[in-house]
Scaffold this motif. Structure first.
Motif, PDB file in Angstrom:
ATOM      1  N   THR A  81      21.783   4.514   4.583  1.00 30.55           N
ATOM      2  CA  THR A  81      21.138   5.505   5.438  1.00 30.55           C
ATOM      3  C   THR A  81      20.978   4.988   6.869  1.00 30.55           C
ATOM      4  O   THR A  81      20.371   5.646   7.699  1.00 30.55           O
ATOM      5  N   GLY A  82      21.492   3.797   7.135  1.00 37.10           N
ATOM      6  CA  GLY A  82      21.467   3.296   8.501  1.00 37.10           C
ATOM      7  C   GLY A  82      20.446   2.201   8.729  1.00 37.10           C
ATOM      8  O   GLY A  82      20.672   1.316   9.525  1.00 37.10           O
ATOM      9  N   ALA A  83      19.330   2.244   8.039  1.00 38.05           N
ATOM     10  CA  ALA A  83      18.304   1.230   8.244  1.00 38.05           C
ATOM     11  C   ALA A  83      18.093   0.461   6.943  1.00 38.05           C
ATOM     12  O   ALA A  83      18.171   1.033   5.861  1.00 38.05           O
ATOM     13  N   ALA A  88      16.246  10.451   2.720  1.00 39.19           N
ATOM     14  CA  ALA A  88      15.220  10.095   1.740  1.00 39.19           C
ATOM     15  C   ALA A  88      15.814   9.181   0.671  1.00 39.19           C
ATOM     16  O   ALA A  88      16.894   9.451   0.152  1.00 39.19           O
ATOM     17  N   VAL A  89      15.092   8.102   0.372  1.00 38.35           N
ATOM     18  CA  VAL A  89      15.540   7.180  -0.670  1.00 38.35           C
ATOM     19  C   VAL A  89      14.475   7.150  -1.756  1.00 38.35           C
ATOM     20  O   VAL A  89      13.301   6.914  -1.474  1.00 38.35           O
ATOM     21  N   GLU A  90      14.889   7.444  -2.987  1.00 36.96           N
ATOM     22  CA  GLU A  90      13.933   7.488  -4.100  1.00 36.96           C
ATOM     23  C   GLU A  90      14.377   6.534  -5.198  1.00 36.96           C
ATOM     24  O   GLU A  90      15.554   6.212  -5.321  1.00 36.96           O
ATOM     25  N   ASP A  91      13.391   6.139  -6.013  1.00 40.08           N
ATOM     26  CA  ASP A  91      13.699   5.278  -7.157  1.00 40.08           C
ATOM     27  C   ASP A  91      14.345   6.079  -8.277  1.00 40.08           C
ATOM     28  O   ASP A  91      13.968   7.235  -8.514  1.00 40.08           O
ATOM     29  N   LEU A  92      15.251   5.460  -8.963  1.00 36.05           N
ATOM     30  CA  LEU A  92      15.803   6.010 -10.197  1.00 36.05           C
ATOM     31  C   LEU A  92      15.506   4.982 -11.283  1.00 36.05           C
ATOM     32  O   LEU A  92      15.871   3.814 -11.134  1.00 36.05           O
ATOM     33  N   ASP A  93      14.819   5.432 -12.311  1.00 34.96           N
ATOM     34  CA  ASP A  93      14.463   4.481 -13.354  1.00 34.96           C
ATOM     35  C   ASP A  93      15.608   4.297 -14.326  1.00 34.96           C
ATOM     36  O   ASP A  93      15.550   4.730 -15.468  1.00 34.96           O
ATOM     37  N   GLU A 140       0.823  -1.211   0.000  1.00 34.69           N
ATOM     38  CA  GLU A 140       0.000   0.000   0.000  1.00 34.69           C
ATOM     39  C   GLU A 140       0.854   1.257   0.000  1.00 34.69           C
ATOM     40  O   GLU A 140       0.500   2.259  -0.599  1.00 34.69           O
ATOM     41  N   ARG A 141       1.973   1.202   0.720  1.00 35.04           N
ATOM     42  CA  ARG A 141       2.775   2.415   0.851  1.00 35.04           C
ATOM     43  C   ARG A 141       3.513   2.721  -0.440  1.00 35.04           C
ATOM     44  O   ARG A 141       3.838   3.858  -0.689  1.00 35.04           O
ATOM     45  N   ALA A 142       3.786   1.656  -1.216  1.00 31.72           N
ATOM     46  CA  ALA A 142       4.425   1.814  -2.519  1.00 31.72           C
ATOM     47  C   ALA A 142       5.650   2.711  -2.444  1.00 31.72           C
ATOM     48  O   ALA A 142       5.876   3.550  -3.301  1.00 31.72           O
ATOM     49  N   ARG A 143       6.393   2.589  -1.384  1.00 29.47           N
ATOM     50  CA  ARG A 143       7.666   3.284  -1.317  1.00 29.47           C
ATOM     51  C   ARG A 143       8.565   2.477  -0.383  1.00 29.47           C
ATOM     52  O   ARG A 143       8.204   1.368   0.002  1.00 29.47           O
ATOM     53  N   HIS A 144       9.685   3.027  -0.033  1.00 32.90           N
ATOM     54  CA  HIS A 144      10.640   2.252   0.748  1.00 32.90           C
ATOM     55  C   HIS A 144      10.350   2.444   2.221  1.00 32.90           C
ATOM     56  O   HIS A 144      10.288   3.561   2.695  1.00 32.90           O
ATOM     57  N   VAL A 145      10.125   1.348   2.908  1.00 32.73           N
ATOM     58  CA  VAL A 145       9.771   1.451   4.324  1.00 32.73           C
ATOM     59  C   VAL A 145      10.781   0.699   5.186  1.00 32.73           C
ATOM     60  O   VAL A 145      11.385  -0.278   4.756  1.00 32.73           O
ATOM     61  N   THR A 146      10.940   1.173   6.406  1.00 34.51           N
ATOM     62  CA  THR A 146      11.777   0.460   7.371  1.00 34.51           C
ATOM     63  C   THR A 146      10.888  -0.486   8.176  1.00 34.51           C
ATOM     64  O   THR A 146       9.660  -0.324   8.211  1.00 34.51           O
ATOM     65  N   ALA A 147      11.537  -1.434   8.849  1.00 31.70           N
ATOM     66  CA  ALA A 147      10.789  -2.350   9.705  1.00 31.70           C
ATOM     67  C   ALA A 147      10.080  -1.571  10.815  1.00 31.70           C
ATOM     68  O   ALA A 147       8.964  -1.909  11.204  1.00 31.70           O
ATOM     69  N   GLU A 148      10.711  -0.504  11.286  1.00 28.82           N
ATOM     70  CA  GLU A 148      10.108   0.306  12.356  1.00 28.82           C
ATOM     71  C   GLU A 148       8.818   0.961  11.867  1.00 28.82           C
ATOM     72  O   GLU A 148       7.832   1.030  12.601  1.00 28.82           O
ATOM     73  N   GLU A 149       8.832   1.453  10.626  1.00 32.16           N
ATOM     74  CA  GLU A 149       7.616   2.076  10.084  1.00 32.16           C
ATOM     75  C   GLU A 149       6.486   1.055   9.960  1.00 32.16           C
ATOM     76  O   GLU A 149       5.326   1.351  10.253  1.00 32.16           O
ATOM     77  N   VAL A 150       6.844  -0.139   9.516  1.00 29.14           N
ATOM     78  CA  VAL A 150       5.838  -1.194   9.392  1.00 29.14           C
ATOM     79  C   VAL A 150       5.291  -1.553  10.779  1.00 29.14           C
ATOM     80  O   VAL A 150       4.085  -1.683  10.973  1.00 29.14           O
ATOM     81  N   HIS A 151       6.200  -1.641  11.740  1.00 27.49           N
ATOM     82  CA  HIS A 151       5.801  -1.977  13.105  1.00 27.49           C
ATOM     83  C   HIS A 151       4.840  -0.923  13.651  1.00 27.49           C
ATOM     84  O   HIS A 151       3.806  -1.236  14.245  1.00 27.49           O
TER      85      HIS A 151
END
Ligand code: ZN
Ligand code: ZN
Length: 145
Positions: free
Chosen positions: A80-82, A102-107, A34-45
């Motif tokens: 970035t540490g995580a 911030a981590v973004e996609d590069l196509d 759903e978030r369709a972006r890069h998430v850390t385990a902490e954010e999911v938690h």
């Protein structure tokens, strides 16, 4: 919990491996997608506190690693540490801001097999090779200017 279209690939893979389909596994898979972006385990938690309160952090880590092993998410270490988890599994590169993280996609994809070959020749067993462009994101570059 009624299965959704998002659940189906996970359910099929778990069943094929003889592993249990649990609410935690389904909900964590949905959250990452759903978030369709890069998430850390902490954010999911943190997000789980609403849907499945009481889920422990080790369960979240183990489930994200399981999803990665099943090929449904990609682990990214962008420096970035995580560790980040990416629902987009097809090859792509990333930019990582060293100020805000911030981590973004590069196509862009590039042939990294020579790098992998060199690692193998050096006696290394590569698991993944990825390109991370490190620097400043637009916002941080502007803030500094
Ligand atoms: Zn930034
Ligand atoms: Zn990505």
């Amino acid at each position: 919990m009624a299965p959704t279209d998002t659940d189906k690939p996970l359910i099929d893979l778990l069943r094929a491996r003889g592993q249990r389909v649990t609410p935690q596994r389904l909900v964590i898979n949905r959250l990452v997608r759903e978030r369709a972006r890069h998430v850390t385990a902490e954010e999911v938690h943190a997000a789980l506190a609403r849907d499945l309160p009481g889920t422990s952090a080790p369960t979240v880590y183990a489930t994200l690693d399981l999803l990665a092993d099943l090929g449904l998410v990609r682990r990214i270490d962008a420096g970035t540490g995580a560790t980040l988890y990416d629902a987009r599994t097809e090859p792509h590169s990333h930019s990582a801001c060293r100020r805000c993280g911030a981590v973004e996609d590069l196509d862009a994809t590039t042939d990294l097999s020579p790098v992998e070959d060199a690692a193998q020749r050096a006696g290394f067993q590569p698991q993944r090779v990825e390109v991370v462009v490190s620097g400043l994101c637009r916002r941080c570059a502007r803030a500094r200017a």
